[in-house]
Design a protein around this motif. Structure first.
Motif, PDB file in Angstrom:
ATOM      1  N   SER A 287      -3.215  -3.904   3.690  1.00 50.18           N
ATOM      2  CA  SER A 287      -2.965  -2.676   2.953  1.00 50.18           C
ATOM      3  C   SER A 287      -1.553  -2.163   3.227  1.00 50.18           C
ATOM      4  O   SER A 287      -1.068  -2.213   4.356  1.00 50.18           O
ATOM      5  CB  SER A 287      -3.996  -1.624   3.380  1.00 50.18           C
ATOM      6  N   PRO A 288      -0.866  -1.679   2.190  1.00 49.32           N
ATOM      7  CA  PRO A 288       0.478  -1.119   2.407  1.00 49.32           C
ATOM      8  C   PRO A 288       0.446   0.077   3.353  1.00 49.32           C
ATOM      9  O   PRO A 288       1.454   0.415   3.960  1.00 49.32           O
ATOM     10  CB  PRO A 288       0.924  -0.697   1.008  1.00 49.32           C
ATOM     11  N   PHE A 289      -0.734   0.681   3.506  1.00 48.00           N
ATOM     12  CA  PHE A 289      -0.847   1.838   4.385  1.00 48.00           C
ATOM     13  C   PHE A 289      -0.726   1.423   5.841  1.00 48.00           C
ATOM     14  O   PHE A 289      -0.182   2.161   6.659  1.00 48.00           O
ATOM     15  CB  PHE A 289      -2.166   2.568   4.143  1.00 48.00           C
ATOM     16  N   VAL A 290      -1.224   0.222   6.152  1.00 50.52           N
ATOM     17  CA  VAL A 290      -1.061  -0.294   7.507  1.00 50.52           C
ATOM     18  C   VAL A 290       0.428  -0.499   7.785  1.00 50.52           C
ATOM     19  O   VAL A 290       0.922  -0.201   8.878  1.00 50.52           O
ATOM     20  CB  VAL A 290      -1.848  -1.606   7.694  1.00 50.52           C
ATOM     21  N   ALA A 291       1.129  -0.989   6.760  1.00 53.97           N
ATOM     22  CA  ALA A 291       2.576  -1.180   6.910  1.00 53.97           C
ATOM     23  C   ALA A 291       3.252   0.146   7.225  1.00 53.97           C
ATOM     24  O   ALA A 291       4.159   0.222   8.061  1.00 53.97           O
ATOM     25  CB  ALA A 291       3.162  -1.787   5.647  1.00 53.97           C
ATOM     26  N   GLU A 292       2.780   1.216   6.561  1.00 50.58           N
ATOM     27  CA  GLU A 292       3.351   2.541   6.814  1.00 50.58           C
ATOM     28  C   GLU A 292       3.109   2.969   8.259  1.00 50.58           C
ATOM     29  O   GLU A 292       4.002   3.499   8.920  1.00 50.58           O
ATOM     30  CB  GLU A 292       2.704   3.562   5.882  1.00 50.58           C
ATOM     31  N   ILE A 293       1.858   2.755   8.714  1.00 52.31           N
ATOM     32  CA  ILE A 293       1.530   3.125  10.096  1.00 52.31           C
ATOM     33  C   ILE A 293       2.442   2.365  11.056  1.00 52.31           C
ATOM     34  O   ILE A 293       3.016   2.933  11.989  1.00 52.31           O
ATOM     35  CB  ILE A 293       0.050   2.823  10.410  1.00 52.31           C
TER      36      ILE A 293
ATOM     37  N   GLY B 137       0.391   6.980   6.412  1.00 50.56           N
ATOM     38  CA  GLY B 137      -0.286   5.685   6.286  1.00 50.56           C
ATOM     39  C   GLY B 137      -1.727   5.785   6.755  1.00 50.56           C
ATOM     40  O   GLY B 137      -2.643   5.279   6.098  1.00 50.56           O
ATOM     41  N   LEU B 138      -1.939   6.456   7.876  1.00 48.40           N
ATOM     42  CA  LEU B 138      -3.290   6.592   8.441  1.00 48.40           C
ATOM     43  C   LEU B 138      -4.206   7.363   7.487  1.00 48.40           C
ATOM     44  O   LEU B 138      -5.331   6.928   7.187  1.00 48.40           O
ATOM     45  CB  LEU B 138      -3.198   7.313   9.790  1.00 48.40           C
ATOM     46  N   SER B 140      -3.862   7.757   4.294  1.00 45.20           N
ATOM     47  CA  SER B 140      -4.098   6.961   3.089  1.00 45.20           C
ATOM     48  C   SER B 140      -5.123   5.876   3.361  1.00 45.20           C
ATOM     49  O   SER B 140      -6.010   5.608   2.541  1.00 45.20           O
ATOM     50  CB  SER B 140      -2.804   6.306   2.612  1.00 45.20           C
ATOM     51  N   LEU B 141      -4.980   5.239   4.520  1.00 44.38           N
ATOM     52  CA  LEU B 141      -5.878   4.139   4.874  1.00 44.38           C
ATOM     53  C   LEU B 141      -7.322   4.622   4.944  1.00 44.38           C
ATOM     54  O   LEU B 141      -8.246   3.944   4.483  1.00 44.38           O
ATOM     55  CB  LEU B 141      -5.446   3.566   6.228  1.00 44.38           C
ATOM     56  N   GLY B 144      -8.455   5.084   1.407  1.00 49.28           N
ATOM     57  CA  GLY B 144      -8.076   4.066   0.444  1.00 49.28           C
ATOM     58  C   GLY B 144      -6.997   4.523  -0.528  1.00 49.28           C
ATOM     59  O   GLY B 144      -6.891   3.985  -1.633  1.00 49.28           O
ATOM     60  N   GLY B 145      -6.210   5.500  -0.132  1.00 53.32           N
ATOM     61  CA  GLY B 145      -5.058   5.882  -0.937  1.00 53.32           C
ATOM     62  C   GLY B 145      -5.346   6.832  -2.076  1.00 53.32           C
ATOM     63  O   GLY B 145      -4.428   7.325  -2.729  1.00 53.32           O
TER      64      GLY B 145
END
Lengths: 321, 330
Positions: A287-293, B137-138, B140-141, B144-145
């Protein structure tokens, strides 16, 4: 002398080492990551970030920072697209010009009017975004006719190397030469490490800081060319969050937010590292969100590294300064 | 401090911060030029909207006075909403319990900011920037955004939409926050923020535990941001990773417009409130005048710099005059 010694600072090693680390890890998981194709792919994508990060680094060296670069890049694509529609393809020079004007305004406000960088560039962030939306009539893309020059810049290559990578490398060399060889470059470091004593030896702190912001604006305008050539139009909403990534890239690349320290080559590695990280996670379907983290953690880790270097490498830096 | 009696006499005239004049000028201009600005309904609307920014700006102000900065509130409020809704939906908690979970997560971010900044001597700018990106990011994760709606049984919409004696509930939060902040600045802890922000070395010499003081500043900031997050969550009724990404910028702008020096050490709670009201009145006037959102952005951008500039020009003049007098007598 001082700048030459700085080249050996351990802080500049973090970015190249991070690149190697990321490539080893992702390469071990997925051999495709190590292919030349993927390398060129990343090199084509990291253009805008690398260019803006170079400009950001120049401002950070003087002890300031600029959070308006994303908006200014978006504004320059809109103004540039309008200019290209009116004047033909040579209207493309309007993009860097827009960037310089915005940067000059930032620089003059910071240095001569003494408004703090965060307020100045926050004002510019809002103003440039508003102006971009206004000129494009809402959040519409300003489309332009496709042209050979633009598609050459956006998707073409020079002897197999993407044109965007070539632009980045040329800019990297220019910035490195500016910092090492030109009088302005030397002054940027002086003003960043000690404004009072630079003023005492006759360096105009105001003019130097203004020049730094103008150069940063110029880099945002050139990043605008990358956006414009890739998207084929002016994008008023482009570049959101680019400023944060640019500051992150500058810091990971060893620039110190306290001013006086920074170099061009590590910035390029650092932008390449961030893009490699995003690309590698993307290839794995993460997930791109993991990349953000991860990116957030990397930024904080860069600060931690700085702490370690300051604590255990002070005697060495004491000599260089 | 230096001028003794004379400055104390002029101080009573100057207790009105310059931003107070800016706000008065703005309100007068809006009253004259903007239709429907001067109505009770509109006034309540302005303060209702302002209260969220006010809560975030109080926290930001505390951190700025202590010589720091916080960018993370933009994602921290998003985390409040996401955790709250997840606690309702997945853990089956009740409204108050879920809100407490969301608030706790946000306060934890504040504590973590303070810990990282003080323990490793890291620039606040960098730490909170990393937090801004990482926590986004957390959040969103976790969902699921995309926004996750709270069940209608949550029943906390009242916190944002409700009224007590025709006064919107968020305004009570903002008012209580203001009182808490004003009281806090009179405690030893609150005083220590001013000294630490103005002169860290001097703070060391007088025996202030600088790390503890800064850590508490970020913790208090986290608490204020958590309240802003609660009101925001109640208002949108869902967990949103992109709840209010520009919140830290607006909060910093509010502090600067109010007249806080971003270098730290100075600033009164009332100045923060004035900055918040200036931004809110501007926003409101732009909406009432039917300006396009693009024009609103341009206006607020220009006025952010303008408001800071107006206050600064006075100060440089005063300083220049003082320097002249000093050199003449010396």
């Amino acid at each position: 002398m001082a700048t030459r010694l700085r080249a050996f600072e351990p802080r500049y090693a973090a970015a190249p080492l991070s690149v190697i680390l990321v490539w080893l890890i992702f390469g071990a998981v997925n051999p495709f990551f190590l292919s030349i194709d993927n390398g060129l792919n990343i090199a084509g994508q990291f253009g805008a970030l690398a260019i803006v990060a170079l400009g950001e680094m120049i401002v950070i060296v003087t002890g300031g920072f600029d959070i308006s670069v994303g908006s200014v890049a978006a504004l320059s694509t809109v103004v540039g697209a309008l200019a290209i529609n009116a004047l033909g393809i040579w209207g493309i020079v309007v993009l860097p010009l827009t960037g310089i004007v915005a940067g000059l305004l930032n620089g003059l406000t910071v240095s001569y009017l003494r408004v703090q960088p965060i307020i100045t560039t926050l004002g510019m962030l809002l103003f440039a975004r508003g102006l971009a939306l206004y000129l494009s009539g809402g959040d519409q893309t300003v489309s332009i006719e496709s042209s050979d020059i633009l598609s050459m810049i956006g998707y073409g290559d020079v002897a197999g190397v993407p044109s965007i990578t070539v632009i980045v490398l040329i800019m990297g060399v220019c910035v490195a030469l500016l910092l090492a060889k030109l009088r302005l470059g030397r002054r940027l470091y002086m003003v960043g490490s000690n404004p009072q004593s630079s003023a005492l030896v006759g360096v105009s702190v105001e003019a130097t800081v203004t020049a730094a912001y103008a150069l940063c604006g110029l880099s945002a305008g050139i990043a605008g060319i990358v956006f414009l050539s890739r998207a084929g139009g002016g994008l008023p909403t482009e570049g959101n969050g680019l400023e944060l990534q640019a500051i992150a890239a500058a810091v990971i690349g060893g620039a110190a937010l306290s001013g006086g320290i920074g170099a061009a080559a590590p910035i390029l590695f650092s932008a390449f590292f961030i893009q490699s990280l995003l690309n590698g996670l993307n290839l794995r379907g993460t997930s791109p969100f993991v990349a953000e983290i991860l990116l957030g953690m990397v930024i904080i880790f860069a600060g931690f590294l700085d702490f370690i270097i300051r604590r255990y490498g002070t005697s060495r830096r004491g000599e260089t300064l | 401090v230096k001028g003794g009696l004379k400055s104390r006499a002029t101080a009573s005239i100057e207790t009105m911060p310059p931003s107070g004049w800016v706000l008065i000028a703005l309100v007068v201009a809006a009253a004259l030029g903007v239709p429907r600005f001067l109505s009770a309904g509109n006034f309540l609307n302005v303060v209702r909207v302002a209260s969220i920014l006010a809560l975030a700006a109080y926290g930001q102000g505390v951190v700025i006075v202590a010589g720091g900065l916080d960018f993370s509130s933009g994602s921290a409020v998003a985390l409040t909403s996401v955790i709250t809704v997840l606690a309702l939906v997945s853990a089956g908690m009740t409204g108050p319990g879920a809100l407490a979970c969301g608030a706790a997560a946000t306060i934890l971010i504040g504590a973590l900011n303070g810990f990282l900044i003080t323990s490793f001597n890291m620039p606040p700018f960098l730490v909170t920037l990393g937090m801004l990106i990482g926590v986004h990011g957390l959040a969103s994760l976790l969902v699921g955004g995309i926004p996750l709606d709270a069940p209608p049984t949550a029943g906390f919409g009242w916190l944002a939409q409700g009224e007590i004696l025709t006064i919107p509930v968020p305004v009570f939060f903002a008012a209580m926050g203001f009182v808490a902040l004003a009281l806090l600045t009179r405690t030893p802890l609150g005083r220590s923020w001013y000294l630490v922000g103005a002169n860290p070395r001097a703070a060391d010499f007088v025996g202030i535990n600088r790390r503890r003081s800064v850590r508490f500043a970020y913790l208090v900031n986290g608490i204020f941001v958590a309240f802003a997050g609660i009101v925001l969550t109640a208002r949108v009724g869902s967990g949103q990773p992109n709840l209010f990404p520009t919140l830290p910028f607006e909060a910093i702008a509010a502090c600067a417009i109010g007249g806080l020096a971003l270098s730290g050490g100075t600033g009164r709670p009332v100045q923060i409130l004035l900055g918040v009201l200036i931004i809110s009145v501007l926003d409101n006037a732009a909406v009432l005048l039917n300006f396009a959102s693009s024009v609103q952005l341009m206006l607020i951008g220009a006025l952010t710099i303008g408001a800071v500039l107006v206050q600064q020009i006075r100060w440089t003049r005063v300083r220049r005059r003082l320097r002249h007098d000093g050199s003449r007598s010396g």
